[in-house]
Write a protein that holds these residues in place. Structure first.
Motif, short mmCIF file in Angstrom:
data_model
loop_
_atom_site.label_atom_id
_atom_site.label_comp_id
_atom_site.label_asym_id
_atom_site.label_seq_id
_atom_site.Cartn_x
_atom_site.Cartn_y
_atom_site.Cartn_z
N GLU A 73 0.84 -1.21 0.00
CA GLU A 73 0.00 0.00 0.00
C GLU A 73 0.87 1.26 0.00
O GLU A 73 0.59 2.23 -0.70
CB GLU A 73 -0.90 -0.02 1.22
CG GLU A 73 -1.90 1.12 1.25
CD GLU A 73 -2.85 1.01 2.42
OE1 GLU A 73 -3.67 1.94 2.58
OE2 GLU A 73 -2.78 -0.01 3.14
N GLU A 76 2.21 1.77 -3.43
CA GLU A 76 1.19 2.30 -4.34
C GLU A 76 0.95 3.79 -4.07
O GLU A 76 0.80 4.57 -5.02
CB GLU A 76 -0.11 1.52 -4.16
CG GLU A 76 -0.03 0.08 -4.66
CD GLU A 76 -1.30 -0.70 -4.36
OE1 GLU A 76 -1.43 -1.82 -4.86
OE2 GLU A 76 -2.16 -0.17 -3.64
N LYS A 77 0.94 4.16 -2.76
CA LYS A 77 0.74 5.57 -2.45
C LYS A 77 1.89 6.42 -2.97
O LYS A 77 1.69 7.52 -3.50
CB LYS A 77 0.62 5.74 -0.93
CG LYS A 77 -0.64 5.13 -0.32
CD LYS A 77 -1.88 5.84 -0.80
CE LYS A 77 -3.12 5.27 -0.13
NZ LYS A 77 -4.34 5.94 -0.60
N LYS A 78 3.11 5.91 -2.84
CA LYS A 78 4.28 6.65 -3.36
C LYS A 78 4.18 6.81 -4.87
O LYS A 78 4.50 7.86 -5.42
CB LYS A 78 5.56 5.91 -2.99
CG LYS A 78 5.94 6.02 -1.51
CD LYS A 78 7.26 5.32 -1.22
CE LYS A 78 7.69 5.47 0.25
NZ LYS A 78 8.96 4.78 0.53
N GLU A 80 1.44 6.84 -6.62
CA GLU A 80 0.38 7.81 -6.91
C GLU A 80 0.89 9.24 -6.71
O GLU A 80 0.61 10.13 -7.51
CB GLU A 80 -0.83 7.56 -6.01
CG GLU A 80 -1.58 6.28 -6.34
CD GLU A 80 -2.73 6.04 -5.36
OE1 GLU A 80 -3.41 5.03 -5.53
OE2 GLU A 80 -2.91 6.86 -4.45
#
Length: 517
Positions: A73, A76-78, A80
């Motif tokens: 997660e 994925e946040k990085k 994004e």
């Protein structure tokens, strides 16, 4: 005397030997019991150690899994954030280029404006010269022709008027002959177009009902000890009770009008009765279900009577009554069907076809919506099957099948039903698309919960932010309830689109009953 001493000696010796044997046997027995106890304790310790190792291993695996998910997660946040930064940088570059282009365009526009101003001045000068020339030429022509401008115009207009009067008379005569031939067809088309302006009161379905209380003390009685009464009401009826600071009022919230009506009647009966406890709640709920069923029959009979329709099967009348508790895009399905029937009857009367047959087709055109949640297929297909089952006329069946243009209309009444349906649905405020999507999402949540094995009932609460699941206690144990909650949660994440979060609550209730005789 000697015999007596020896006997006593033998007796003492025998007693001593017996005591020794008993002591020896007790000693051996105690030693065996001790060995068995030690063996049992050793085996228990080994089993406990085994369970401990298995639990520790399982815990480590779960921690590792959670860690991997967290890392995924974060990654994925990085990603994004990185994409957002790139997008922002790209937009800044585009804005810079656009700013340069606008500046260059402004310079070009200023140059064009200056050129236009200079050319406009030149054109004005040329126009003044042309006007002077025209005036001189007109004066010369008047001298040569010996006619003024006004005299020449009047003479030409008289000549044109004489010719045009003849042509107009001929044109009007031809149009009148065509109008006599087309008057019937044109009048029918005009009547149908006029019906588009039909207006009536618009009523939309709401998702809440307000119950007035005699006093605020009744709120506490409805909630019950530790909230048991309110939990029972919500679990049995499938609605959400909103008990806030509003004095002497409780709000019932549900997307299903039938559930909301049954809950309203149940609560009002409980308030009048005064005995509020789980058993009484269930008893009154069953009673109100029967009462609503009788209301459904009454709604169907009233609709048929109001429209003046006869010879409808009693089972079909009951299905018509169920439309009262269905809605389409926020529009009550029974009121919509009755409105379509009325409009269709008016149009049929104007164009000269069977008014009663048109009303019958209008009332039954959406009959499939009454049970589309019980059968597979679209409401059109279900409506056609119902009409065939209860032996409706082929014209009625075609009206149901063609009112959404899925099938070709074979009669003028079928076309009238399509027009009346469009009029009823398209009037301002008649329908609300967002409400229908909201209801559909809640229905999907409940259907998803009911699809899990062992689930008895599923209720969507709090506008879809909470799902309450009641399981079958004889099929599901306490451990399985946690598995069901996790399974429903995974299905919601995988199969549904929803805003925010959805809380899943699984309830298993065990009741022990006995009878004293």
């Amino acid at each position: 005397m000697e015999i007596s001493a020896s006997s006593i000696l033998m007796f003492v010796l025998g007693v001593t030997i017996c005591l020794g044997v008993v002591y020896l046997l007790n000693y051996i027995k105690n030693k065996n019991d001790k060995n068995k106890s030690i063996s049992i304790i050793d085996s228990a310790m080994k089993e406990a150690e085994k369970i401990k190792r298995a639990t520790l291993l399982e815990t480590k695996e779960e921690v590792h899994k959670i860690k991997l998910e967290a890392e995924k997660e974060i990654k994925e946040k990085k990603e994004e954030v990185k994409q957002s930064q790139e997008h922002i940088l790209q937009r800044e570059n585009n804005l810079d280029r656009r700013d340069l282009a606008i500046q260059s365009r402004e310079v070009a526009l200023e140059e064009k404006e200056n050129n236009l101003i200079s050319k406009q001045k030149e054109v004005i000068k040329e126009q003044s010269k042309v006007e002077e020339l025209k005036s001189k030429q007109l004066n010369e022509l008047e001298k040569i022709a010996k006619f003024t401008k006004e005299e020449a115009r009047d003479k030409i207009m008289k000549m044109v008027e004489t010719d045009m009067n003849l042509e107009l008379a001929t044109y009007i005569r031809d149009r009148e002959e065509e109008a006599r031939l087309e008057v019937n067809e044109k009048s029918r088309e005009m009547l149908l177009l006029c019906m588009d302006k039909y207006a009536a009161d618009v009523t939309n379905e709401h998702t809440v009902s307000v119950i007035a209380l005699p006093n605020d003390e009744m709120k506490g009685r409805i909630i019950g000890r530790e909230g048991r009464n309110v939990r029972t009401i919500e679990a049995v009826t499938g609605v959400d009770l909103i008990i806030d600071d509003t004095p002497e009022a409780i709000v019932i919230s549900s997307f299903d009008p039938m559930r909301r009506e049954i809950a309203r009647l149940t609560l009002e009966s409980l308030i009048r009765d005064g005995r509020i406890h789980p058993a009484r709640i269930e008893e009154l709920y069953d009673k109100m279900c029967l009462e609503v069923k009788n209301k459904i029959k009454e709604y169907g009979k009233n609709a048929v009577y109001e429209l003046g329709i006869s010879r409808i099967a009693p089972e079909l009348v009951e299905i018509i009554g169920k439309l009262y508790f269905r809605s389409s895009y926020g529009q009550n399905a029974l009121k919509h069907s009755m409105e379509v029937a009325s409009i269709a009857g008016i149009i049929a009367n104007e164009v000269g076809v069977n008014e009663i047959l048109a009303k019958r087709a209008g009332l039954l055109h959406d009959i499939g919506k009454a049970i589309d949640f019980e059968m597979e297929g679209s409401h059109v297909d279900i409506g056609v099957e119902l009409a065939k089952k209860y032996r409706e006329d082929d014209l009625i069946i075609n009206c149901i099948a063609s009112h959404h243009n899925d099938t070709e209309a074979t009669s003028l009444i079928a076309v009238i039903i399509s027009i009346a349906d469009a009029i009823s649905a398209s009037r301002p405020g008649a329908r609300n698309d967002s409400s229908e999507n909201y209801f559909k999402r809640l229905a999907e949540l409940e259907a998803l919960g009911n699809s899990v094995e062992g689930v008895e009932k599923t209720f969507a609460m709090q506008a879809g932010r909470e799902v309450r699941v009641v399981v079958k206690p004889d099929e599901v144990d306490d451990v399985r309830t946690f598995e069901i909650a996790r399974e429903i949660k995974q299905k919601i994440e995988k199969e549904l689109q929803y805003p925010g979060t959805v809380k899943v609550t699984v309830t298993r209730e065990v009741r022990a009953t006995d009878e004293a005789k």
